[in-house]
Design a protein around this motif. Structure first.
Motif, PDB file in Angstrom:
ATOM      1  N   LEU A   1       0.865  -1.191   0.034  1.00 33.65           N
ATOM      2  CA  LEU A   1       0.075  -0.101   0.060  1.00 33.65           C
ATOM      3  C   LEU A   1       0.865   1.297  -0.017  1.00 33.65           C
ATOM      4  O   LEU A   1       0.743   2.221  -0.635  1.00 33.65           O
ATOM      5  CB  LEU A   1      -0.770   0.096   1.135  1.00 33.65           C
ATOM      6  N   PHE A   2       1.856   1.182   0.893  1.00 30.42           N
ATOM      7  CA  PHE A   2       2.761   2.497   0.914  1.00 30.42           C
ATOM      8  C   PHE A   2       3.265   2.683  -0.703  1.00 30.42           C
ATOM      9  O   PHE A   2       3.738   3.856  -0.942  1.00 30.42           O
ATOM     10  CB  PHE A   2       3.940   2.088   1.809  1.00 30.42           C
ATOM     11  N   GLY A   3       3.805   1.422  -1.249  1.00 25.41           N
ATOM     12  CA  GLY A   3       4.268   1.707  -2.568  1.00 25.41           C
ATOM     13  C   GLY A   3       3.435   2.354  -3.519  1.00 25.41           C
ATOM     14  O   GLY A   3       3.921   2.877  -4.469  1.00 25.41           O
ATOM     15  N   THR A   4       1.979   2.121  -3.468  1.00 23.72           N
ATOM     16  CA  THR A   4       1.036   2.759  -4.302  1.00 23.72           C
ATOM     17  C   THR A   4       0.569   4.242  -4.049  1.00 23.72           C
ATOM     18  O   THR A   4       0.124   4.832  -4.678  1.00 23.72           O
ATOM     19  CB  THR A   4      -0.212   2.088  -4.242  1.00 23.72           C
ATOM     20  N   VAL A   5       0.877   4.736  -2.673  1.00 21.01           N
ATOM     21  CA  VAL A   5       0.451   5.974  -2.211  1.00 21.01           C
ATOM     22  C   VAL A   5       1.480   7.131  -2.273  1.00 21.01           C
ATOM     23  O   VAL A   5       1.338   8.140  -2.054  1.00 21.01           O
ATOM     24  CB  VAL A   5      -0.209   6.030  -0.954  1.00 21.01           C
ATOM     25  N   THR A   6       2.715   6.454  -2.269  1.00 22.11           N
ATOM     26  CA  THR A   6       3.822   7.748  -2.063  1.00 22.11           C
ATOM     27  C   THR A   6       4.937   7.320  -2.490  1.00 22.11           C
ATOM     28  O   THR A   6       5.415   6.162  -2.648  1.00 22.11           O
ATOM     29  CB  THR A   6       4.150   7.942  -0.408  1.00 22.11           C
ATOM     30  N   ARG A   7       5.871   8.086  -3.328  1.00 24.34           N
ATOM     31  CA  ARG A   7       7.081   7.925  -3.843  1.00 24.34           C
ATOM     32  C   ARG A   7       8.334   7.621  -2.702  1.00 24.34           C
ATOM     33  O   ARG A   7       9.234   7.226  -2.958  1.00 24.34           O
ATOM     34  CB  ARG A   7       7.491   9.173  -4.698  1.00 24.34           C
ATOM     35  N   HIS A   8       7.851   7.955  -1.548  1.00 30.33           N
ATOM     36  CA  HIS A   8       8.917   7.655  -0.418  1.00 30.33           C
ATOM     37  C   HIS A   8       8.392   6.599   0.317  1.00 30.33           C
ATOM     38  O   HIS A   8       8.388   6.642   1.480  1.00 30.33           O
ATOM     39  CB  HIS A   8       8.903   8.993   0.401  1.00 30.33           C
ATOM     40  N   ALA A   9       8.139   5.515  -0.156  1.00 27.42           N
ATOM     41  CA  ALA A   9       7.411   4.370   0.297  1.00 27.42           C
ATOM     42  C   ALA A   9       8.307   3.666   1.089  1.00 27.42           C
ATOM     43  O   ALA A   9       8.153   3.330   2.352  1.00 27.42           O
ATOM     44  CB  ALA A   9       6.729   3.322  -0.535  1.00 27.42           C
ATOM     45  N   VAL A  10       9.684   3.528   0.907  1.00 27.94           N
ATOM     46  CA  VAL A  10      10.785   2.933   1.545  1.00 27.94           C
ATOM     47  C   VAL A  10      11.123   3.691   3.031  1.00 27.94           C
ATOM     48  O   VAL A  10      11.254   3.020   4.003  1.00 27.94           O
ATOM     49  CB  VAL A  10      12.241   2.599   0.925  1.00 27.94           C
ATOM     50  N   VAL A  11      11.171   5.117   2.961  1.00 26.41           N
ATOM     51  CA  VAL A  11      11.151   5.967   3.874  1.00 26.41           C
ATOM     52  C   VAL A  11      10.250   5.508   4.955  1.00 26.41           C
ATOM     53  O   VAL A  11      10.322   5.404   6.221  1.00 26.41           O
ATOM     54  CB  VAL A  11      11.300   7.497   3.561  1.00 26.41           C
TER      55      VAL A  11
END
Length: 258
Positions: free
Chosen positions: A169-179
């Motif tokens: 989900l983080f990967g789909t909502v923000t370009r800073h998913a890893v952070v």
């Protein structure tokens, strides 16, 4: 008198296939996750856990308390969520960042199928690189006394499901998913969730421990969350995160798409 043959109407666009799993999407996702750079990180963390287990066993011998501390503190508390970050965000985040997801979206595949397939791949990678090393390390540390090795391996596998959905989900909502993933894994799960009593209820680690607690001997594992609540929260977080990730992917439109 000349005649002309009627012009055939253009073929309608292929409708997206109504399936939950797409082998091609799965194969591409596996290749992306097990590329050289990510593979090094994925292998490094389990190798470190096994190395720690070997050293500790050689120095202290078999000890249940030490085994529980390492498997609960380092393995389940730090290694599993970090692997989840790598696999979950890496399953789709880079494709969105570099724009290559457009080529995938142009295919006649439902976007919910894309998300579900990537989730399954992420779960498989996370579980393989966390549950199996935890099981091996547990046997090294105390020979599975009190079912500690199996219990923590089950907890790692259960946590892999929720972490994969959450970080996908983080990967789909923000370009800073890893952070954001690292902040959640290292700050919330490894620090706040283990210290602040109220925050433990909202910790994937504690939910997974509740499941592992039923596998291990009495008192071998301890969770701050009761099993029924833990199961409900695991299902709710996994389901809602997957649903919203598919919804976010549907919001990505191709050029000229109505």
């Amino acid at each position: 008198m000349s005649t002309t043959s009627p012009v055939a109407p253009p073929a309608p666009a292929a409708a997206p296939k109504a399936t939950l799993f797409h082998p091609t999407v799965a194969r591409l996702t596996y290749r992306a996750l097990l590329g050289r750079r990510r593979a090094l990180i994925l292998f490094a963390l389990p190798a470190l856990l096994v190395a720690i287990a070997v050293i500790v066993r050689a120095l202290t011998g078999a000890d249940d308390a030490t085994a529980g501390g390492i498997l609960g503190g380092f393995a389940l508390g730090t290694m599993v969520p970090l692997i989840g970050v790598i696999a979950g965000t890496g399953a789709i985040g880079p494709e969105i960042d570099d724009g290559s997801v457009i080529y995938l979206l142009a295919k006649p595949v439902r976007r919910s199928t894309i998300i579900f397939t990537k989730l399954l791949v992420s779960i498989g990678v996370t579980a393989a690189f966390s549950a199996i090393p935890v099981l091996v390390a547990g046997f090294i540390l105390n020979g599975n006394s009190q079912q500690i090795a199996v219990a923590y391996a089950v907890a790692a596998a259960v946590a892999s499901v929720a972490y994969s959905a959450l970080f996908l989900l983080f990967g789909t909502v923000t370009r800073h998913a890893v952070v954001f993933g690292l902040v959640y894994a290292l700050v919330w799960e490894a620090f706040v969730g283990n210290i602040v009593p109220g925050a433990r209820t909202l910790s994937v680690q504690q939910w997974a421990l509740a499941v592992g607690q039923k596998v291990g001997a009495e008192g071998a594992l301890n969770s701050a969350v009761q099993l029924p609540l833990a199961l409900c929260l695991l299902v709710a977080v996994t389901g809602l995160a997957t649903w919203y990730a598919a919804r976010r992917l549907k919001a990505l439109t191709l050029a000229g798409e109505e």
